[in-house]
Design a protein around this motif. Structure first.
Motif, PDB file in Angstrom:
ATOM      1  N   TYR A   1       3.560   8.152   1.515  1.00  0.00           N
ATOM      2  CA  TYR A   1       3.396   6.706   1.616  1.00  0.00           C
ATOM      3  C   TYR A   1       2.007   6.282   2.067  1.00  0.00           C
ATOM      4  O   TYR A   1       1.709   5.095   2.079  1.00  0.00           O
ATOM      5  CB  TYR A   1       4.443   6.137   2.591  1.00  0.00           C
ATOM      6  N   GLY A   2       1.166   7.218   2.452  1.00  0.00           N
ATOM      7  CA  GLY A   2      -0.179   6.849   2.892  1.00  0.00           C
ATOM      8  C   GLY A   2      -0.192   6.089   4.191  1.00  0.00           C
ATOM      9  O   GLY A   2      -1.162   5.405   4.500  1.00  0.00           O
ATOM     10  N   GLU A   3       0.900   6.188   4.964  1.00  0.00           N
ATOM     11  CA  GLU A   3       1.009   5.429   6.220  1.00  0.00           C
ATOM     12  C   GLU A   3       1.677   6.292   7.259  1.00  0.00           C
ATOM     13  O   GLU A   3       2.453   7.174   6.895  1.00  0.00           O
ATOM     14  CB  GLU A   3       1.927   4.225   6.010  1.00  0.00           C
TER      15      GLU A   3
ATOM     16  N   TYR B   1       5.688  12.451   5.192  1.00  0.00           N
ATOM     17  CA  TYR B   1       5.823  11.006   5.019  1.00  0.00           C
ATOM     18  C   TYR B   1       4.460  10.388   4.755  1.00  0.00           C
ATOM     19  O   TYR B   1       4.301   9.573   3.839  1.00  0.00           O
ATOM     20  CB  TYR B   1       6.452  10.385   6.270  1.00  0.00           C
TER      21      TYR B   1
ATOM     22  N   ASN C   1       1.174   4.211  -2.863  1.00  0.00           N
ATOM     23  CA  ASN C   1       1.039   5.648  -2.598  1.00  0.00           C
ATOM     24  C   ASN C   1       2.229   6.422  -3.110  1.00  0.00           C
ATOM     25  O   ASN C   1       2.087   7.515  -3.656  1.00  0.00           O
ATOM     26  CB  ASN C   1       0.901   5.891  -1.090  1.00  0.00           C
ATOM     27  N   PHE C   2       3.408   5.854  -2.895  1.00  0.00           N
ATOM     28  CA  PHE C   2       4.620   6.518  -3.350  1.00  0.00           C
ATOM     29  C   PHE C   2       4.635   6.642  -4.873  1.00  0.00           C
ATOM     30  O   PHE C   2       4.909   7.714  -5.429  1.00  0.00           O
ATOM     31  CB  PHE C   2       5.843   5.748  -2.853  1.00  0.00           C
TER      32      PHE C   2
ATOM     33  N   ALA D   1       0.829  -1.213   0.000  1.00  0.00           N
ATOM     34  CA  ALA D   1       0.000   0.000   0.000  1.00  0.00           C
ATOM     35  C   ALA D   1       0.857   1.254   0.000  1.00  0.00           C
ATOM     36  O   ALA D   1       0.589   2.213  -0.732  1.00  0.00           O
ATOM     37  CB  ALA D   1      -0.929  -0.012   1.213  1.00  0.00           C
ATOM     38  N   ALA D   2       1.903   1.253   0.839  1.00  0.00           N
ATOM     39  CA  ALA D   2       2.786   2.427   0.899  1.00  0.00           C
ATOM     40  C   ALA D   2       3.497   2.620  -0.432  1.00  0.00           C
ATOM     41  O   ALA D   2       3.653   3.745  -0.919  1.00  0.00           O
ATOM     42  CB  ALA D   2       3.799   2.261   2.023  1.00  0.00           C
ATOM     43  N   ALA D   3       3.926   1.519  -1.041  1.00  0.00           N
ATOM     44  CA  ALA D   3       4.597   1.613  -2.341  1.00  0.00           C
ATOM     45  C   ALA D   3       3.653   2.200  -3.375  1.00  0.00           C
ATOM     46  O   ALA D   3       4.043   3.038  -4.196  1.00  0.00           O
ATOM     47  CB  ALA D   3       5.083   0.233  -2.781  1.00  0.00           C
TER      48      ALA D   3
END
Lengths: 209, 275
Positions: free
Chosen positions: B117-119, B113, A90-91, A86-88
């Motif tokens: 990264y959505g986190e 951040y 978003n990045f 998920a973070a990837a």
């Protein structure tokens, strides 16, 4: 900015199963009516548990996906931690969005990954206009006109590897029958808790495990 | 560059040389020290004590508020304890104005951040960003370092509850329990003896108050801030700055406990010496 190139001829698709994700992409490198090569690997391995399939302008696809891969590696080296899928996503989306109003990356992506923290695989459909959505299955390019119907009909919750591969096989078979552009070969990679393995490079049958 | 005048007396450490190398932070002394950074630490040693303790189910922090007079209007938010993000908080020892700058920078870093990264940012990465910011002021620009030490309390999915200490040099370290500011050594030795690592949040609250009781001239709810960070079962992070009444009650309990222990110890000595 050639919209036909972005929308068009190249394909990347993917689906999630109960504890794995498959990402596939065609193997042609071509421009207009000329095919340069039929053995281009367009499913990049971002890290040990993430796959990024790309379709679009060759230069942008390669430059962008490699940029993402190196940033993911940098994160891991700097922090000792792995990015979640998920973070990837978003990045990746953020990078596409930043470039969108400057000079967009003309590449469509399927991001598939396995997160050991949640013990779950996930798949993201990311297009060149920087939209990102978590999906159970997806496909980019003209091929999606044929493939999505197959996926809509065949996909269900909790697929095992064999069932997943069979669906991919059906998708590719459909393209062989109905799609004008000949895509003789696909790269098909699977990611699960044990990492990434290459299922097949030429024909969509499962390679011996 | 500044040169000391020849008639300047020797330092306590017997070296007049150090005076030459302490005016400008970006200069090493011949002994390889950055005096300005050390002086910044000295400034913090006079500041109100702060203590942080890791519990099994949360992190507890407490800080001594030094400027308390009747005429002072109670601040709307704590001058010692600050929220950096939903999952991280910090307690400050040192120059409040310096702290505010770093806290603002930390909050921006946390959101940047999250945007990328959505986190939520992993706690150690946030600490590192603050520390890298501090380090700049020990190497560039000729500006003085920040006169602040922080205790960071946070939770993330990688390492659970964490406690970090950072100082003006820009180094940080992870702790299970630690103390900064005035009389920190006394507090630290108490923690060394009494902290087991199996305490719950409420046990850590008692321990934190005991530490402050030792380091402060007089412990009272008026001149301390008490804080706990916990994660609920549904994943929500809860920041609790204990309300005044609760602190009053807790302080009273701790004092009673300590008095009882003292009385017991005195009685034991009396009995044994009576033999």
């Amino acid at each position: 900015f050639d919209r036909r190139v972005v929308r068009g001829m190249e394909t990347t698709l993917g689906l999630v199963g109960k504890d794995f994700a498959i990402v596939a992409a065609d193997r042609s490198a071509a421009r207009s009516i000329v095919v340069f090569k039929q053995d281009e690997d367009k499913v990049l391995e971002l890290d040990s548990h993430k796959l990024l399939g790309s379709a679009g302008t060759a230069a942008d696809s390669k430059a962008f996906t490699e940029y993402i891969q190196k940033n993911v590696a940098l994160y891991e080296i700097n922090t000792g931690l792995k990015l979640s899928t998920a973070a990837a996503s978003n990045f990746i989306r953020g990078e596409l969005a930043t470039a969108l109003r400057r000079g967009p990356y003309q590449t469509n992506l399927m991001l598939g990954g396995f997160d050991s923290a949640e013990n779950r695989a996930s798949l993201y459909y990311i297009d060149y206009l920087a939209s990102s959505n978590k999906v159970n299955y997806g496909c980019h390019g003209y091929a999606s006109n044929f493939v999505l119907s197959i996926l809509d009909r065949e996909w269900k919750e909790g697929l095992d590897v064999e069932q997943g591969v069979e669906i991919i096989r059906k998708c590719i078979a459909e393209l062989e029958t109905r799609f004008l552009v000949s895509l003789p070969a696909f790269t098909i990679k699977l990611v699960d808790k044990d990492g990434i393995r290459l299922l097949n490079q030429h024909r969509p049958e499962v390679a011996a495990a | 560059t500044r040169q000391c005048s020849p008639e300047l007396a020797d330092d306590d450490d017997g070296s007049a040389m150090s005076r030459r190398y302490d005016k400008v932070v970006t200069t090493f002394s011949p002994e390889g020290r950055l005096h300005q950074v050390e002086y910044a630490v000295e400034a913090i040693n006079n500041a109100g004590t702060a203590v942080g303790i890791l519990a099994t189910d949360g992190v507890v922090m407490a800080g001594e508020k030094q400027k308390v007079t009747k005429l002072l209007e109670a601040p709307k938010s704590s001058e010692k304890i600050y929220k950096l993000d939903e999952h991280v908080a910090t307690v400050v020892a040192g120059l409040t104005a310096d702290a505010t700058i770093l806290i603002d920078a930390a909050r921006v870093a946390a959101q940047r951040y999250a945007y990328q990264y959505g986190e939520p940012i992993p706690v150690e990465q946030l600490v590192e960003r603050v520390c890298n910011h501090k380090q700049l002021y020990t190497q560039y620009g000729g500006q003085r370092p920040f006169g602040v030490k922080f205790l960071f309390a946070g939770y993330d999915r990688h390492f659970g509850y964490q406690l970090y200490l950072s100082d003006p040099s820009g180094t940080y370290s992870g702790w299970r329990a630690t103390c900064i500011g005035q009389n920190a050594n006394a507090g630290q030795s108490l923690l060394k003896n009494d902290y087991k690592g199996t305490e719950t949040t409420s046990e850590c609250v008692t321990l934190a108050l005991k530490v402050l009781h030792k380091t402060m001239e007089s412990l009272s709810a008026e001149n301390l801030d008490l804080f706990a960070l916990r994660k609920l079962d549904d994943g929500t992070m809860v920041h609790t700055v204990f309300p005044h009444d609760e602190v009053v009650a807790l302080v009273a309990d701790v004092k009673k406990e300590l008095e009882a222990a003292e009385a017991e110890a005195a009685a034991a000595i009396a009995t044994s010496s009576g033999k």
